[in-house]
Motif scaffolding. Structure first.
Motif, PDB file in Angstrom:
ATOM      1  N   GLU A  92       1.839   9.884  -9.627  1.00 59.27           N
ATOM      2  CA  GLU A  92       1.208   9.827  -7.878  1.00 59.27           C
ATOM      3  C   GLU A  92       2.795   8.662  -7.656  1.00 59.27           C
ATOM      4  O   GLU A  92       3.479   8.763  -6.750  1.00 59.27           O
ATOM      5  CB  GLU A  92       0.378   8.902  -7.965  1.00 59.27           C
ATOM      6  CG  GLU A  92      -0.488  10.211  -8.258  1.00 59.27           C
ATOM      7  CD  GLU A  92      -2.423   9.472  -8.515  1.00 59.27           C
ATOM      8  OE1 GLU A  92      -3.201  10.090  -8.467  1.00 59.27           O
ATOM      9  OE2 GLU A  92      -2.150   8.052  -8.390  1.00 59.27           O
ATOM     10  N   ILE A 124      -2.247  13.343  -2.291  1.00 59.59           N
ATOM     11  CA  ILE A 124      -2.738  12.342  -3.048  1.00 59.59           C
ATOM     12  C   ILE A 124      -2.487  11.354  -1.986  1.00 59.59           C
ATOM     13  O   ILE A 124      -3.167  10.424  -2.109  1.00 59.59           O
ATOM     14  CB  ILE A 124      -2.557  12.678  -3.857  1.00 59.59           C
ATOM     15  CG1 ILE A 124      -3.030  11.433  -5.370  1.00 59.59           C
ATOM     16  CG2 ILE A 124      -1.139  12.232  -4.503  1.00 59.59           C
ATOM     17  CD1 ILE A 124      -5.347  11.421  -4.717  1.00 59.59           C
ATOM     18  N   GLU A 168      -5.284  10.485   0.789  1.00 62.58           N
ATOM     19  CA  GLU A 168      -6.393   9.937   0.628  1.00 62.58           C
ATOM     20  C   GLU A 168      -6.049   8.464   0.093  1.00 62.58           C
ATOM     21  O   GLU A 168      -7.257   8.383   0.051  1.00 62.58           O
ATOM     22  CB  GLU A 168      -6.701  11.612  -0.471  1.00 62.58           C
ATOM     23  CG  GLU A 168      -6.453  12.585  -0.822  1.00 62.58           C
ATOM     24  CD  GLU A 168      -7.074  13.056  -1.838  1.00 62.58           C
ATOM     25  OE1 GLU A 168      -7.475  13.221  -2.555  1.00 62.58           O
ATOM     26  OE2 GLU A 168      -6.948  14.577  -1.622  1.00 62.58           O
ATOM     27  N   ARG A 169      -4.722   8.133  -0.625  1.00 58.96           N
ATOM     28  CA  ARG A 169      -4.806   6.551  -1.351  1.00 58.96           C
ATOM     29  C   ARG A 169      -3.879   5.950  -0.559  1.00 58.96           C
ATOM     30  O   ARG A 169      -3.381   5.468  -1.040  1.00 58.96           O
ATOM     31  CB  ARG A 169      -3.922   7.327  -2.771  1.00 58.96           C
ATOM     32  CG  ARG A 169      -4.969   7.516  -3.761  1.00 58.96           C
ATOM     33  CD  ARG A 169      -4.886   7.514  -4.953  1.00 58.96           C
ATOM     34  NE  ARG A 169      -5.569   6.219  -5.040  1.00 58.96           N
ATOM     35  CZ  ARG A 169      -5.253   5.490  -6.550  1.00 58.96           C
ATOM     36  NH1 ARG A 169      -4.654   5.936  -7.113  1.00 58.96           N
ATOM     37  NH2 ARG A 169      -5.639   4.391  -6.284  1.00 58.96           N
ATOM     38  N   LYS A 200      -4.539   3.876   1.167  1.00 61.90           N
ATOM     39  CA  LYS A 200      -4.780   1.994   1.782  1.00 61.90           C
ATOM     40  C   LYS A 200      -4.496   1.566   0.055  1.00 61.90           C
ATOM     41  O   LYS A 200      -3.871   0.135   0.261  1.00 61.90           O
ATOM     42  CB  LYS A 200      -6.362   1.551   2.596  1.00 61.90           C
ATOM     43  CG  LYS A 200      -6.178   2.039   3.944  1.00 61.90           C
ATOM     44  CD  LYS A 200      -4.518   1.956   4.282  1.00 61.90           C
ATOM     45  CE  LYS A 200      -5.101   2.181   5.745  1.00 61.90           C
ATOM     46  NZ  LYS A 200      -4.041   1.514   6.797  1.00 61.90           N
ATOM     47  N   ALA A 201      -4.174   2.156  -0.610  1.00 65.78           N
ATOM     48  CA  ALA A 201      -4.030   1.644  -1.878  1.00 65.78           C
ATOM     49  C   ALA A 201      -3.671   1.011  -2.494  1.00 65.78           C
ATOM     50  O   ALA A 201      -1.519   1.262  -1.324  1.00 65.78           O
ATOM     51  CB  ALA A 201      -4.748   2.587  -2.965  1.00 65.78           C
ATOM     52  N   SER A 234       0.655  -1.396   0.311  1.00 65.00           N
ATOM     53  CA  SER A 234      -0.219  -0.013   0.238  1.00 65.00           C
ATOM     54  C   SER A 234       1.180   0.821   0.107  1.00 65.00           C
ATOM     55  O   SER A 234       2.380   1.162  -0.026  1.00 65.00           O
ATOM     56  CB  SER A 234      -0.553   0.125   1.255  1.00 65.00           C
ATOM     57  OG  SER A 234       0.576  -0.197   2.395  1.00 65.00           O
ATOM     58  N   THR A 293      -1.020   0.877  -8.018  1.00 66.75           N
ATOM     59  CA  THR A 293      -1.879   1.632  -9.265  1.00 66.75           C
ATOM     60  C   THR A 293      -2.630   3.103  -8.939  1.00 66.75           C
ATOM     61  O   THR A 293      -3.595   3.432  -9.954  1.00 66.75           O
ATOM     62  CB  THR A 293      -3.386   1.037  -7.896  1.00 66.75           C
ATOM     63  OG1 THR A 293      -4.434   1.888  -6.325  1.00 66.75           O
ATOM     64  CG2 THR A 293      -3.984  -0.553  -7.925  1.00 66.75           C
ATOM     65  N   LEU A 294      -1.356   3.744  -8.866  1.00 67.82           N
ATOM     66  CA  LEU A 294      -1.448   4.786  -8.721  1.00 67.82           C
ATOM     67  C   LEU A 294      -1.118   4.981 -10.625  1.00 67.82           C
ATOM     68  O   LEU A 294      -0.141   4.183 -10.488  1.00 67.82           O
ATOM     69  CB  LEU A 294      -0.102   5.693  -8.129  1.00 67.82           C
ATOM     70  CG  LEU A 294      -0.270   5.180  -6.000  1.00 67.82           C
ATOM     71  CD1 LEU A 294       0.465   5.942  -5.517  1.00 67.82           C
ATOM     72  CD2 LEU A 294      -1.659   5.826  -6.245  1.00 67.82           C
TER      73      LEU A 294
END
Length: 240
Positions: free
Chosen positions: A143, A127, A130-131, A133-134, A96, A138-139
């Motif tokens: 990013e 950003i 905001e992300r 846990k992503a 993550s 996937t960025l």
């Protein structure tokens, strides 16, 4: 803070760096520009201990005092405060965003303050919060570049090496990345920047070097090199 003297580096049978010398003073942003294959990334990899010098010295004012980086392992160099944000970002795609950032602090002894350092990175790159846990993979490319810079900052660099931070990014994202570099500069972060976008690199640099075929051929302030006719023709696309 950093003094490189007569550095020679061989990769395979090829001598890539042929006795380069450069310096970066504390609080400066220094730029290293040149064509593909000139030896720019080899320079940073050698400073980071990922390549070994054939000869020469690299003096660095690290956490434990003045040391010769050519004699240290890569993890010790990071611990001394020289931290590289590599070309191609090289984040951990399956981890993550939050886990990627935490990896930047793996050598820190003050683990209790890691959370506040992550918040500082979030302030630079909202950003990433905001992300959090992503998965890193996937960025977007921009990013991921933010994540790579943030991860490097978590190591609390005394000298931050940035290798081609604008590579492959859209113009708007390049502007954003250079805005962040400008912010870090204003905060007093010492930076050595390798960058294909010579115009933007020279605009932000206090000190700059041109590397050609493994040799430093020109040096001066960023403004001096931006005004040099040979640099303008070869790297800025401006006719004399």
């Amino acid at each position: 803070m950093l003094e490189v003297r007569d550095l020679h580096v061989t990769r395979g049978a090829t001598e890539v760096l042929k006795g380069i010398s450069l310096e970066v003073l504390e609080g400066e942003t220094a730029a290293l520009i040149g064509a593909n294959g000139a030896g720019k990334s080899t320079t940073l990899l050698t400073l980071s201990g990922l390549l070994r010098a054939k000869s020469g010295t690299v003096r660095f004012e690290g956490a434990s005092g003045s040391i010769d980086l050519t004699k240290l392992a890569a993890e010790r160099i990071v611990g001394e405060g020289l931290v590289q944000c590599p070309e191609g970002r090289q984040i951990f795609h399956s981890l993550s965003v939050e886990e990627n950032l935490s990896m930047g602090g793996y050598l820190r002894r003050d683990r209790a303050s890691l959370g506040s350092s992550i918040e500082e990175v979030h302030a630079l790159f909202p950003i990433l919060k905001e992300r959090a846990k992503a998965a890193g993979g996937t960025l977007s490319g921009g990013e991921q570049m933010m994540l790579a810079i943030g991860r490097a900052l978590l190591a609390r660099p005394r000298l931050l090496l940035l290798d081609e931070p604008s590579l492959g990014l859209a113009p708007q994202m390049i502007e954003r990345i250079f805005d962040v570099i400008e912010t870090l500069k204003k905060r007093g972060t010492t930076i050595l920047l390798v960058e294909q976008n010579a115009a933007m690199a020279l605009d932000i640099a206090d000190r700059a070097y041109v590397l050609e075929n493994g040799r430093i051929t020109l040096s001066g302030s960023g403004r001096e090199l931006a005004d040099n006719d040979r640099v303008r023709q070869a790297y800025l696309g401006i006719a004399s």
